[in-house]
Motif scaffolding. Structure first.
Motif, mmCIF file in Angstrom:
data_model
loop_
_atom_site.group_PDB
_atom_site.id
_atom_site.type_symbol
_atom_site.label_atom_id
_atom_site.label_comp_id
_atom_site.label_asym_id
_atom_site.label_seq_id
_atom_site.Cartn_x
_atom_site.Cartn_y
_atom_site.Cartn_z
ATOM 1 N N THR A 203 0.850 -1.186 0.000
ATOM 2 C CA THR A 203 0.000 0.000 0.000
ATOM 3 C C THR A 203 0.891 1.244 0.000
ATOM 4 O O THR A 203 2.090 1.174 0.286
ATOM 5 C CB THR A 203 -0.900 0.043 1.241
ATOM 6 N N SER A 204 0.288 2.383 -0.306
ATOM 7 C CA SER A 204 1.042 3.634 -0.239
ATOM 8 C C SER A 204 1.526 3.885 1.183
ATOM 9 O O SER A 204 2.637 4.399 1.393
ATOM 10 C CB SER A 204 0.170 4.797 -0.726
ATOM 11 N N HIS A 205 0.695 3.523 2.163
ATOM 12 C CA HIS A 205 1.095 3.704 3.568
ATOM 13 C C HIS A 205 2.268 2.790 3.909
ATOM 14 O O HIS A 205 3.141 3.175 4.710
ATOM 15 C CB HIS A 205 -0.070 3.413 4.496
ATOM 16 N N ASP A 206 2.334 1.601 3.310
ATOM 17 C CA ASP A 206 3.484 0.712 3.528
ATOM 18 C C ASP A 206 4.774 1.396 3.075
ATOM 19 O O ASP A 206 5.817 1.286 3.738
ATOM 20 C CB ASP A 206 3.317 -0.596 2.752
ATOM 21 N N VAL A 207 4.714 2.092 1.948
ATOM 22 C CA VAL A 207 5.893 2.788 1.431
ATOM 23 C C VAL A 207 6.294 3.916 2.377
ATOM 24 O O VAL A 207 7.478 4.114 2.661
ATOM 25 C CB VAL A 207 5.631 3.333 0.020
ATOM 26 N N VAL A 208 5.308 4.654 2.876
ATOM 27 C CA VAL A 208 5.590 5.721 3.836
ATOM 28 C C VAL A 208 6.258 5.145 5.084
ATOM 29 O O VAL A 208 7.248 5.697 5.592
ATOM 30 C CB VAL A 208 4.305 6.480 4.210
ATOM 31 N N ALA A 209 5.739 4.031 5.581
ATOM 32 C CA ALA A 209 6.316 3.406 6.770
ATOM 33 C C ALA A 209 7.755 2.974 6.518
ATOM 34 O O ALA A 209 8.632 3.135 7.386
ATOM 35 C CB ALA A 209 5.466 2.197 7.188
ATOM 36 N N THR B 250 -2.708 8.376 -3.606
ATOM 37 C CA THR B 250 -2.694 6.966 -3.227
ATOM 38 C C THR B 250 -2.645 6.051 -4.450
ATOM 39 O O THR B 250 -3.300 6.304 -5.454
ATOM 40 C CB THR B 250 -3.950 6.633 -2.407
ATOM 41 N N LEU B 251 -1.855 4.988 -4.351
ATOM 42 C CA LEU B 251 -1.873 3.901 -5.327
ATOM 43 C C LEU B 251 -2.396 2.646 -4.648
ATOM 44 O O LEU B 251 -1.986 2.321 -3.530
ATOM 45 C CB LEU B 251 -0.464 3.625 -5.871
ATOM 46 N N ASP B 252 -3.294 1.922 -5.324
ATOM 47 C CA ASP B 252 -3.799 0.663 -4.781
ATOM 48 C C ASP B 252 -2.666 -0.343 -4.652
ATOM 49 O O ASP B 252 -1.647 -0.249 -5.362
ATOM 50 C CB ASP B 252 -4.872 0.085 -5.714
#
Length: 298
Positions: free
Chosen positions: A16-22, A38-40
């Motif tokens: 997920t995009s949040h995974d990349v941020v993390a 956001t990217l799915d």
């Protein structure tokens, strides 16, 4: 201390995009990181991360136009309008054969330009404060409103056909807020065969290209693009003197400076090449609408 800046990342599938941020937060050692657009999880491609004070620039990035490379499968519908959903319909061979190249071309032409589009049910749009995809996963029926978007390019670059499906490799240039899954769904619906998205890759956001992006494994070793460079690329440049930079940071208007502003807004950049903030015209004057903390020259 981590410097402010923007990082271009090539998001892999399955994250997920949040995974990349993390991942970026761990790599750079700071919590102050956000993303624009956001990217799915299924999608790959360009994701822009704002780091430290540059997170404030994301507001000006998220609305930029974008380019996608995608594969649309005609002949099969899913409940998510993409390959991650459950199949909800399949056209028989006779119906599918009626979706001739000429009809497909006409269907795409009808979806090019300024169009009204109903976003996919599993989109990130908020309904009564909750994401549509969360409601859909709970079995809540979600009725999203149509929105106006612009598809400036919708080209088929390759196609493959058998008795079960037609796969179209396409390139789409579009305004922010366009759902490529919805284009696949609506193209299939218009042809009477159903359709969904099987692959999606974002290759451009405004002036930024995925060819300049780092992989998620390179985040710790990737240089950030300075806020001044990013802001100038997005909004254009407005050069200011030391006195003007100080006045803008103190909330003062620059009297009579509007003729120096090429558009309605621009990046105010001082003599050291640092971003002072984002400015806009107010009558004949220029005022700051967003200031950045003074950065050390880079």
């Amino acid at each position: 201390m981590v410097a402010a800046g923007v990082m271009l990342v090539d998001k892999p599938g399955g994250m997920t995009s949040h995974d990349v941020v993390a991942r970026a937060r761990r790599a750079l050692g700071t919590r102050k990181i956000g993303h624009a657009g956001t990217l799915d999880p299924m999608a790959t491609g360009l994701l822009l991360l704002g780091v430290e004070g540059a997170t404030r620039l994301l507001t000006f990035i998220v609305g930029l136009d974008k380019t996608y490379h995608a594969t649309i499968r005609l002949g099969v519908s899913t409940d998510t309008d993409d390959a991650e959903g459950d199949e909800t319909g399949r056209a028989d061979a006779a119906v599918l054969s009626a979706a001739t190249p000429e009809r497909i071309t006409a269907g795409i032409a009808a979806m090019t330009g300024r169009i009204s589009q109903v976003p996919s049910t599993v989109s990130a749009i908020k309904v009564d404060g909750r994401r549509a995809y969360d409601l859909a996963r709970e079995g809540v029926e979600v009725a999203l409103k149509a929105r106006e978007v612009t598809v400036s390019r919708f080209d088929v670059i390759a196609s493959r056909r058998d008795s079960h499906a037609i796969d179209l490799d396409v390139v789409v240039d579009c305004s922010s807020g366009t759902y490529i899954r919805a284009l696949a769904r609506d193209l299939g619906a218009g042809l009477g065969v159903g359709g969904h998205l099987t692959a999606l890759r974002r290759t451009r956001i405004g002036p930024f290209d995925v060819s300049d992006a780092a992989s998620v494994d390179e985040l710790a070793d990737t240089s950030l693009t300075a806020p001044a460079v990013v802001a100038e690329a997005v909004l254009g440049r407005f050069d200011v003197t030391d006195d003007e930079a100080r006045d803008l940071r103190h909330g003062k208007r620059l009297a009579g400076a509007a003729p120096r502003l090429a558009g309605d807004a621009a990046a105010a950049i001082d003599r050291e090449g640092r971003l002072v903030g984002i400015v806009e015209r107010v009558g004949g004057d220029v005022k700051s609408v967003m200031n950045l903390a003074q950065e050390v020259p880079r």
